[in-house]
Scaffold this active site. Sequence first.
Site, mmCIF file in Angstrom:
data_model
loop_
_atom_site.group_PDB
_atom_site.id
_atom_site.type_symbol
_atom_site.label_atom_id
_atom_site.label_comp_id
_atom_site.label_asym_id
_atom_site.label_seq_id
_atom_site.Cartn_x
_atom_site.Cartn_y
_atom_site.Cartn_z
ATOM 1 N N LYS A 17 0.833 -1.213 0.000
ATOM 2 C CA LYS A 17 0.000 0.000 0.000
ATOM 3 C C LYS A 17 0.866 1.262 0.000
ATOM 4 O O LYS A 17 0.624 2.192 -0.756
ATOM 5 C CB LYS A 17 -0.935 0.031 1.236
ATOM 6 C CG LYS A 17 -1.873 -1.167 1.328
ATOM 7 C CD LYS A 17 -2.851 -1.035 2.483
ATOM 8 C CE LYS A 17 -2.207 -1.008 3.864
ATOM 9 N NZ LYS A 17 -1.518 -2.261 4.249
ATOM 10 N N ARG A 92 -9.505 0.429 8.898
ATOM 11 C CA ARG A 92 -9.067 -0.935 9.181
ATOM 12 C C ARG A 92 -10.160 -1.727 9.893
ATOM 13 O O ARG A 92 -9.965 -2.910 10.171
ATOM 14 C CB ARG A 92 -7.819 -0.906 10.065
ATOM 15 C CG ARG A 92 -6.501 -1.076 9.292
ATOM 16 C CD ARG A 92 -5.387 -0.874 10.282
ATOM 17 N NE ARG A 92 -4.148 -1.500 9.967
ATOM 18 C CZ ARG A 92 -3.091 -0.904 9.433
ATOM 19 N NH1 ARG A 92 -3.160 0.337 9.047
ATOM 20 N NH2 ARG A 92 -1.958 -1.552 9.271
ATOM 21 N N ARG A 131 11.576 -6.006 4.915
ATOM 22 C CA ARG A 131 11.322 -4.599 4.569
ATOM 23 C C ARG A 131 12.286 -3.673 5.328
ATOM 24 O O ARG A 131 12.648 -3.923 6.470
ATOM 25 C CB ARG A 131 9.878 -4.260 4.943
ATOM 26 C CG ARG A 131 9.517 -2.816 4.713
ATOM 27 C CD ARG A 131 8.040 -2.605 4.611
ATOM 28 N NE ARG A 131 7.331 -2.743 5.874
ATOM 29 C CZ ARG A 131 6.015 -2.547 5.996
ATOM 30 N NH1 ARG A 131 5.295 -2.273 4.926
ATOM 31 N NH2 ARG A 131 5.438 -2.666 7.160
ATOM 32 N N ARG A 164 11.358 -1.577 10.855
ATOM 33 C CA ARG A 164 10.333 -1.218 11.829
ATOM 34 C C ARG A 164 10.247 -2.312 12.886
ATOM 35 O O ARG A 164 10.261 -3.502 12.551
ATOM 36 C CB ARG A 164 8.977 -1.089 11.126
ATOM 37 C CG ARG A 164 8.792 0.221 10.422
ATOM 38 C CD ARG A 164 7.565 0.270 9.551
ATOM 39 N NE ARG A 164 6.375 -0.306 10.152
ATOM 40 C CZ ARG A 164 5.169 -0.298 9.582
ATOM 41 N NH1 ARG A 164 5.012 0.263 8.390
ATOM 42 N NH2 ARG A 164 4.128 -0.834 10.165
ATOM 43 N N ARG A 175 0.004 -9.126 13.284
ATOM 44 C CA ARG A 175 -0.640 -8.097 12.447
ATOM 45 C C ARG A 175 -1.447 -8.736 11.328
ATOM 46 O O ARG A 175 -2.527 -8.257 10.970
ATOM 47 C CB ARG A 175 0.429 -7.158 11.877
ATOM 48 C CG ARG A 175 1.044 -6.282 12.956
ATOM 49 C CD ARG A 175 2.333 -5.656 12.511
ATOM 50 N NE ARG A 175 2.164 -4.734 11.421
ATOM 51 C CZ ARG A 175 3.101 -4.447 10.528
ATOM 52 N NH1 ARG A 175 4.297 -5.037 10.613
ATOM 53 N NH2 ARG A 175 2.874 -3.585 9.572
HETATM 54 P P1 AMP Z 1 0.949 0.515 9.095
HETATM 55 O O1 AMP Z 1 2.089 1.454 8.908
HETATM 56 O O2 AMP Z 1 -0.240 0.863 8.236
HETATM 57 O O3 AMP Z 1 1.365 -0.928 8.901
HETATM 58 O O4 AMP Z 1 0.453 0.671 10.601
HETATM 59 C C1 AMP Z 1 1.308 0.379 11.682
HETATM 60 C C2 AMP Z 1 0.494 0.205 12.947
HETATM 61 O O5 AMP Z 1 -0.194 1.424 13.246
HETATM 62 C C3 AMP Z 1 -0.601 -0.848 12.876
HETATM 63 O O6 AMP Z 1 -0.113 -2.158 13.114
HETATM 64 C C4 AMP Z 1 -1.543 -0.356 13.974
HETATM 65 O O7 AMP Z 1 -1.029 -0.650 15.253
HETATM 66 C C5 AMP Z 1 -1.482 1.153 13.804
HETATM 67 N N1 AMP Z 1 -2.506 1.621 12.838
HETATM 68 C C6 AMP Z 1 -2.296 2.164 11.612
HETATM 69 N N2 AMP Z 1 -3.451 2.465 11.018
HETATM 70 C C7 AMP Z 1 -4.421 2.113 11.881
HETATM 71 C C8 AMP Z 1 -5.841 2.149 11.826
HETATM 72 N N3 AMP Z 1 -6.499 2.624 10.759
HETATM 73 N N4 AMP Z 1 -6.533 1.705 12.916
HETATM 74 C C9 AMP Z 1 -5.897 1.239 14.011
HETATM 75 N N5 AMP Z 1 -4.565 1.149 14.112
HETATM 76 C C10 AMP Z 1 -3.824 1.579 13.063
#
Ligand code: AMP
Length: 216
Positions: A17, A92, A131, A164, A175
């Site tokens: 994404k 999400r 990554r 990360r 996740r």
């Molecule tokens: P990402 O960078 O999109 O993989 O997000 C990293 C982490 O941020 C996720 O594993 C969640 O803990 C939190 N996070 C990101 N977006 C959301 C969302 N829309 N709702 C809840 N938690 C989120």
Amino acid sequence: MLTRKNLIFLGGPGAGKGTVSNRMIAKYGVAHISTGDILRAEVAKGSPAGREAGAIMKAGGLVPDALVCGMVGERLKQPDCEKGFILDGFPRTIAQADTLNSILAGMGKKIDAVIYLNVPDDEILKRLTSRMNCRGCDAIYNKIFMPPKVAGICDKCGSELYQRPDDSLETAKSRLAVFHKQTQPLIDYYDKLGLLHTCKSTELDGIVAELAAVLE
Ligand code: AMP
């Protein structure tokens, strides 16, 4: 120019994404709204929101809907969203999707398309655990599939690359489980609204070309 310009990118962690978003914003000048990036910035600042989110993110869980929806609501008011926006990693949950509908309705806007990047679980785990992210800009690399020219250094800005903490194998598995349980129902949700486009291509250039055909 995009004729369908307000977009959601849906997909598991590591589905691409962020990488596809970076290409789309460079090509079309739309705003990139990554809730993961916004939350990581809050964690780095040590803000109250960041303190609330930090431990949850580290464990691979979802940050409370109200917190994330509040941040997205504020971000959507910024002028750069007028040209269009990509929501990357939001919504999400079904509750977040419902709140997004209300926020956008209140602004006289709507979602034009939802792009689903469908990647098998074993591939996702391979991608996540290899990554690398840039500390200085939004660039994303992969040690196996998309390495930088010089190991550990960003091609674009020369900053250090890092892994990360939530990309460790154990947290990546959590996740993925969270994605299947809480986010996957959104595929059906947006399909029923006639907004879903599932990408047939699996590599970056193919996806960008496919999206140009569907969205321009
Ligand atoms: P990402 O960078 O999109 O993989 O997000 C990293 C982490 O941020 C996720 O594993 C969640 O803990 C939190 N996070 C990101 N977006 C959301 C969302 N829309 N709702 C809840 N938690 C989120």
